[in-house]
Scaffold this motif. Sequence first.
Motif, PDB file in Angstrom:
ATOM      1  N   ASP A   1       0.870  -1.168   0.000  1.00  0.00           N
ATOM      2  CA  ASP A   1       0.000   0.000   0.000  1.00  0.00           C
ATOM      3  C   ASP A   1       0.913   1.225   0.000  1.00  0.00           C
ATOM      4  O   ASP A   1       1.635   1.467   0.970  1.00  0.00           O
ATOM      5  CB  ASP A   1      -0.885  -0.012   1.248  1.00  0.00           C
ATOM      6  CG  ASP A   1      -1.748   1.224   1.341  1.00  0.00           C
ATOM      7  OD1 ASP A   1      -2.297   1.647   0.312  1.00  0.00           O
ATOM      8  OD2 ASP A   1      -1.855   1.775   2.455  1.00  0.00           O
TER       9      ASP A   1
ATOM     10  N   ASP B   1     -18.052  -0.779  -0.531  1.00  0.00           N
ATOM     11  CA  ASP B   1     -17.397   0.395   0.025  1.00  0.00           C
ATOM     12  C   ASP B   1     -18.354   1.074   1.004  1.00  0.00           C
ATOM     13  O   ASP B   1     -19.396   0.508   1.369  1.00  0.00           O
ATOM     14  CB  ASP B   1     -16.930   1.341  -1.087  1.00  0.00           C
ATOM     15  CG  ASP B   1     -18.079   1.827  -1.972  1.00  0.00           C
ATOM     16  OD1 ASP B   1     -19.241   1.857  -1.503  1.00  0.00           O
ATOM     17  OD2 ASP B   1     -17.821   2.162  -3.147  1.00  0.00           O
TER      18      ASP B   1
ATOM     19  N   SER C   1     -11.677   2.620   5.407  1.00  0.00           N
ATOM     20  CA  SER C   1     -11.685   3.949   4.805  1.00  0.00           C
ATOM     21  C   SER C   1     -10.366   4.228   4.094  1.00  0.00           C
ATOM     22  O   SER C   1      -9.284   3.941   4.632  1.00  0.00           O
ATOM     23  CB  SER C   1     -11.921   5.017   5.879  1.00  0.00           C
ATOM     24  OG  SER C   1     -13.175   4.819   6.495  1.00  0.00           O
ATOM     25  N   TYR C   2     -10.457   4.748   2.895  1.00  0.00           N
ATOM     26  CA  TYR C   2      -9.301   5.118   2.067  1.00  0.00           C
ATOM     27  C   TYR C   2      -8.428   3.906   1.730  1.00  0.00           C
ATOM     28  O   TYR C   2      -7.257   4.058   1.434  1.00  0.00           O
ATOM     29  CB  TYR C   2      -8.455   6.194   2.761  1.00  0.00           C
ATOM     30  CG  TYR C   2      -9.260   7.387   3.208  1.00  0.00           C
ATOM     31  CD1 TYR C   2      -9.786   8.280   2.280  1.00  0.00           C
ATOM     32  CD2 TYR C   2      -9.518   7.595   4.563  1.00  0.00           C
ATOM     33  CE1 TYR C   2     -10.561   9.369   2.690  1.00  0.00           C
ATOM     34  CE2 TYR C   2     -10.283   8.670   4.981  1.00  0.00           C
ATOM     35  CZ  TYR C   2     -10.801   9.561   4.035  1.00  0.00           C
ATOM     36  OH  TYR C   2     -11.558  10.617   4.452  1.00  0.00           O
ATOM     37  N   ARG C   3      -9.008   2.728   1.789  1.00  0.00           N
ATOM     38  CA  ARG C   3      -8.257   1.522   1.443  1.00  0.00           C
ATOM     39  C   ARG C   3      -9.063   0.692   0.439  1.00  0.00           C
ATOM     40  O   ARG C   3      -9.685  -0.313   0.794  1.00  0.00           O
ATOM     41  CB  ARG C   3      -7.947   0.685   2.681  1.00  0.00           C
ATOM     42  CG  ARG C   3      -6.917   1.274   3.620  1.00  0.00           C
ATOM     43  CD  ARG C   3      -5.550   1.350   2.997  1.00  0.00           C
ATOM     44  NE  ARG C   3      -5.032   0.045   2.639  1.00  0.00           N
ATOM     45  CZ  ARG C   3      -4.401  -0.754   3.494  1.00  0.00           C
ATOM     46  NH1 ARG C   3      -4.213  -0.372   4.738  1.00  0.00           N
ATOM     47  NH2 ARG C   3      -3.960  -1.922   3.091  1.00  0.00           N
TER      48      ARG C   3
END
Length: 329
Positions: free
Chosen positions: A119, A231, A258-260
């Motif tokens: 990531d 999501d 979140s944000y992944r």
Amino acid sequence: MSHANARLTVHGRAELVRRVIEQGRPVAHVVAELNISRATGYKWLARWRAEGPAGLIDRPSRAHRLPGRTSPELEARVLVLRAERKLGPARIGPLVGLAPSTVHAVLTRHGMHRLAWLDRPTGELIRRYERARPGELVHVDVKKLGAIRDGGGWRVHGRGSAEQLASRAELNAGRRVGYDFVHCAIDDHTRLAYAEIHRDETAATCAGFLRSAAAFFATLGINRIERVMTDNAMAYRKSHAWRQALLDLGAEPRFTRSYRPQTNGKAERFNRTLADEWAYIRPFTSSADRAATLPGWLHTYNHHRNHTALGGQPPITRTTVNNAAGHYS
């Protein structure tokens, strides 16, 4: 372990010693029987005389001295650049004065993961997983595509064409063609996929799509969906219609971090394949023209397209369906 082309194993070397030492036979005769050279025979005999049975064990082939090995200081710089700037061998090499192949060897020696496995914002290893059975987890997502006006856009008529100029004029006037929303569902274990095109991504549309996807999977032997991952869109998080659809199917909701987006990685990867191999594979003359080809493409994806994560087999081979993949038309 002996290398693939070795004439003698440890047991063969012991037999060489037995025939020469215990039986007192000439070395030349014994090596001919064992199909090895005299030099090899004398080498193992010398090692046995010097070390006993331990001398017959394989030794590492690594050199005793490596004068050309990269210095610890250079290796440390390579590791810092990889960790802090997330650079690959081709980028790191010129910065430290090493060949990219040498940088790759350093990274491999220190167990640095490939960039594709990380990531980027956090540097954490992306945890890859696969559910054990069909229906245990289904990934759901929406791919947003620009709608195609009747007659086709610039992909059909070319840049600078009258059609493209007219399209720009309409955009400037506030008249937009809009979007097609491709709702997708992918079974985690089998990679079987289902998709429908809608004009929106409202809660009611999402809930209706989930029921359709469940019915589709049931025709292929996946009779129960246990969990559904999405999501954090409002249509999934705060929707009564979505919760009711899950309740009707007996499924539990799962949400991405979140944000992944990597958490829902199978859906993200399917969306990319959908775009590359269907949505943008050729110019279409309208949204309806594009939509008409989706069912055929999905059939090819599920029944005939080789999937690397499945050992080169299509997704249908992982279901309980008895028909072989090649039997589908």
